[in-house]
Design an enzyme around this catalytic site. Sequence first.
Site, mmCIF file in Angstrom:
data_model
loop_
_atom_site.group_PDB
_atom_site.id
_atom_site.type_symbol
_atom_site.label_atom_id
_atom_site.label_comp_id
_atom_site.label_asym_id
_atom_site.label_seq_id
_atom_site.Cartn_x
_atom_site.Cartn_y
_atom_site.Cartn_z
ATOM 1 N N CYS A 98 0.866 -1.307 -0.077
ATOM 2 C CA CYS A 98 0.008 -0.021 -0.043
ATOM 3 C C CYS A 98 0.959 1.051 0.068
ATOM 4 O O CYS A 98 2.080 1.107 0.365
ATOM 5 C CB CYS A 98 -0.748 -0.060 1.517
ATOM 6 S SG CYS A 98 -2.103 -1.133 1.509
ATOM 7 N N GLY A 155 0.197 0.222 -5.122
ATOM 8 C CA GLY A 155 -1.198 -0.521 -4.951
ATOM 9 C C GLY A 155 -2.197 -0.185 -5.958
ATOM 10 O O GLY A 155 -2.419 1.190 -6.107
ATOM 11 N N ASN A 183 0.302 1.051 5.398
ATOM 12 C CA ASN A 183 1.007 0.357 4.632
ATOM 13 C C ASN A 183 2.018 -0.597 5.409
ATOM 14 O O ASN A 183 2.830 -0.279 6.201
ATOM 15 C CB ASN A 183 2.137 1.339 3.759
ATOM 16 C CG ASN A 183 3.242 0.565 3.064
ATOM 17 O OD1 ASN A 183 4.273 1.165 2.920
ATOM 18 N ND2 ASN A 183 2.985 -0.592 2.636
ATOM 19 N N GLY A 184 1.918 -1.897 5.213
ATOM 20 C CA GLY A 184 2.834 -2.732 6.088
ATOM 21 C C GLY A 184 2.024 -4.064 6.256
ATOM 22 O O GLY A 184 0.825 -4.364 5.565
ATOM 23 N N CYS A 216 13.311 -2.127 4.851
ATOM 24 C CA CYS A 216 13.190 -3.026 3.713
ATOM 25 C C CYS A 216 14.205 -2.851 2.559
ATOM 26 O O CYS A 216 14.211 -1.948 1.798
ATOM 27 C CB CYS A 216 11.532 -3.137 3.454
ATOM 28 S SG CYS A 216 11.398 -4.187 1.617
ATOM 29 N N TYR A 226 13.624 -2.573 -5.710
ATOM 30 C CA TYR A 226 12.406 -2.818 -6.744
ATOM 31 C C TYR A 226 11.306 -2.022 -6.544
ATOM 32 O O TYR A 226 10.738 -1.185 -7.359
ATOM 33 C CB TYR A 226 12.196 -4.263 -6.600
ATOM 34 C CG TYR A 226 10.827 -4.541 -7.464
ATOM 35 C CD1 TYR A 226 10.919 -4.217 -9.033
ATOM 36 C CD2 TYR A 226 9.754 -5.321 -7.110
ATOM 37 C CE1 TYR A 226 9.723 -4.499 -9.825
ATOM 38 C CE2 TYR A 226 8.639 -5.459 -7.660
ATOM 39 C CZ TYR A 226 8.557 -5.244 -9.015
ATOM 40 O OH TYR A 226 7.509 -5.495 -9.586
ATOM 41 N N SER A 265 12.455 -1.439 -14.340
ATOM 42 C CA SER A 265 13.227 -1.211 -13.012
ATOM 43 C C SER A 265 14.656 -1.919 -13.011
ATOM 44 O O SER A 265 15.297 -1.234 -12.487
ATOM 45 C CB SER A 265 12.330 -2.212 -11.897
ATOM 46 O OG SER A 265 12.239 -3.637 -12.379
ATOM 47 N N ASP A 305 18.200 -8.006 -14.480
ATOM 48 C CA ASP A 305 16.740 -8.116 -13.752
ATOM 49 C C ASP A 305 16.945 -7.615 -12.379
ATOM 50 O O ASP A 305 17.813 -7.976 -11.744
ATOM 51 C CB ASP A 305 15.695 -9.254 -14.220
ATOM 52 C CG ASP A 305 14.404 -9.145 -14.038
ATOM 53 O OD1 ASP A 305 14.062 -7.895 -13.631
ATOM 54 O OD2 ASP A 305 13.771 -9.887 -14.436
ATOM 55 N N ASP A 306 15.561 -7.347 -11.533
ATOM 56 C CA ASP A 306 15.950 -6.807 -10.461
ATOM 57 C C ASP A 306 15.834 -8.059 -9.317
ATOM 58 O O ASP A 306 16.535 -8.096 -8.138
ATOM 59 C CB ASP A 306 14.743 -5.957 -10.001
ATOM 60 C CG ASP A 306 13.416 -6.294 -10.303
ATOM 61 O OD1 ASP A 306 13.020 -7.421 -9.976
ATOM 62 O OD2 ASP A 306 12.696 -5.653 -11.434
ATOM 63 N N CYS A 364 8.198 -12.990 2.774
ATOM 64 C CA CYS A 364 8.202 -11.801 3.582
ATOM 65 C C CYS A 364 6.719 -11.695 4.135
ATOM 66 O O CYS A 364 5.771 -12.088 3.689
ATOM 67 C CB CYS A 364 8.166 -10.486 2.441
ATOM 68 S SG CYS A 364 7.919 -8.897 3.410
ATOM 69 N N CYS A 397 16.294 -4.448 6.826
ATOM 70 C CA CYS A 397 15.571 -5.691 6.872
ATOM 71 C C CYS A 397 16.159 -6.780 5.770
ATOM 72 O O CYS A 397 16.018 -6.285 4.571
ATOM 73 C CB CYS A 397 14.085 -5.629 6.849
ATOM 74 S SG CYS A 397 13.358 -7.187 6.640
ATOM 75 N N CYS A 447 13.987 -11.648 3.802
ATOM 76 C CA CYS A 447 13.897 -12.931 2.845
ATOM 77 C C CYS A 447 15.169 -13.338 2.174
ATOM 78 O O CYS A 447 14.994 -14.346 1.322
ATOM 79 C CB CYS A 447 12.781 -12.260 1.678
ATOM 80 S SG CYS A 447 13.475 -10.417 1.357
#
Length: 463
Positions: free
Chosen positions: A5, A33, A106-107, A242, A248, A289, A351-352, A388, A439, A442
């Site tokens: 979001c 979003g 958002n989160g 993050c 990305y 990206s 690529d990302d 994640c 963070c 992942c």
Amino acid sequence: MKEECGVVGVYSFDGKDVAPLIFYSMYSLQHRGQESCGITIINDKLETKKGMGLVTDVFDFGKLTALTGSFGMGHVRYSTCGESMLENAAPFVVSHSQGYLAIGHNGNIANSLELKSSLEEQGEVFVSTTDTEVIAHLIVRGLVKTGDMVSSIQDAMRRLNGSYSLAIATGDSIIGVRDPFGIKPLSLGKIDNTYIIASESVAFDSVNAELIRDVEPGEIIVIDKEGLHSYKGLKKANTAHCMFEYVYFSRPDSVLDGKLVYSVRERIGEIMAEDDPVDVDFVMAVPDSAIPFALGYAKKRGLPYREGLIKNRYVGRTFILPKQTARELAVRVKLNPLIANVKGKRVVLFDDSIVRGTTSARLIQILKDAGAKEVHMRIGSPPIISPCFLGIDMPTKEELIASVKDIEKVREKLGSDSLKYLSIEGLQRAIGKDENQLCLGCLTENYPVPTDQREQEKLVKYL
Ligand code: SF4
């Protein structure tokens, strides 16, 4: 992978209508979003308009001009938890004995199921399946008891475990809150006598506002008729921004925690060029990206950068086709090879990230079918080995190719001539922050907050 979001809060001290500022800010955050969006404006009473779809699908000139008031908030949503339905669209509005509040989030709250059960046992009723409603209930319970908004938010922050950047509108204020680790971004900007709080600084550019600073991890910002006030919410010894926001999710023209995202991505390419002698004719990227990675890499190695895949800009993120052949077609519709550039050439393709590996494999096949002699895949993030639980929509661990295969096996699956990922050390160097500031959950399975099995199941259920 998708972001959950984006939030916006605007307060004008000149009494100007803020709905157009909120609209354009949300428009620039649309990448965060695309499922639903909404605006709440305060003008004696609280007025909310929301709907399913993009900002331009839900709001037109008539709807915007009907929303009059000098402060308010907006939200764009993609669901990582909670179904895609109008009841879950934000802002989420709650009336209580002291008034009302509208909230956008958002989160992802990692202990929301536990909090929700405990609130339900105490008689609370929920009308949506979102974490946002859990946060709203926690704040309102404190508010009804104490009448003090800041201490109610502080109490809620002590109980919440997860990532949250919040925009809140009350009868007399706009409030921004960032979680104690600063996992999700949140910035503060200003234009003339109007303050703006937004998920990314690009929202300020879109309305000619200036970035003042990031909202600090654990900070509560209240903007009311007396001015802007900053309060300590909850502080942690370290931060955990993050890393994927840099790689990305965020727009390259946003500044996150003091770093221009575009520069970080270019730096990633330069770092990947440092120890990569592969002999190629040119460097190319999966648009859009991965372009800054490829440009940084090409510059560092003194190689030409050329386009090899042309993106159809009219195919949206919502372009989803269910069957395998249809999905293959979808890749072709989105990205078409520039045969004149790639035929007979040896290329580095950036690529990302690699998630399941299926899209990368198809792209490499498309380039080889177009006559590319060699395709050397370079990935601007380290291998993703775990999902994640903090607000990014990812497949399960078993579906993440890097969690079940080593790099050579991934390369074989992709069909590339070589494959290299960015290292975790290279990522930290490019961002200029270490493991105590980022963070990397992942990538390492060390998340900044504990993740509960039931919460993991909740996320997987909606993927
Ligand atoms: S686990 Fe990965 S995607 Fe999720 S917040 Fe942490 S770094 Fe970002």
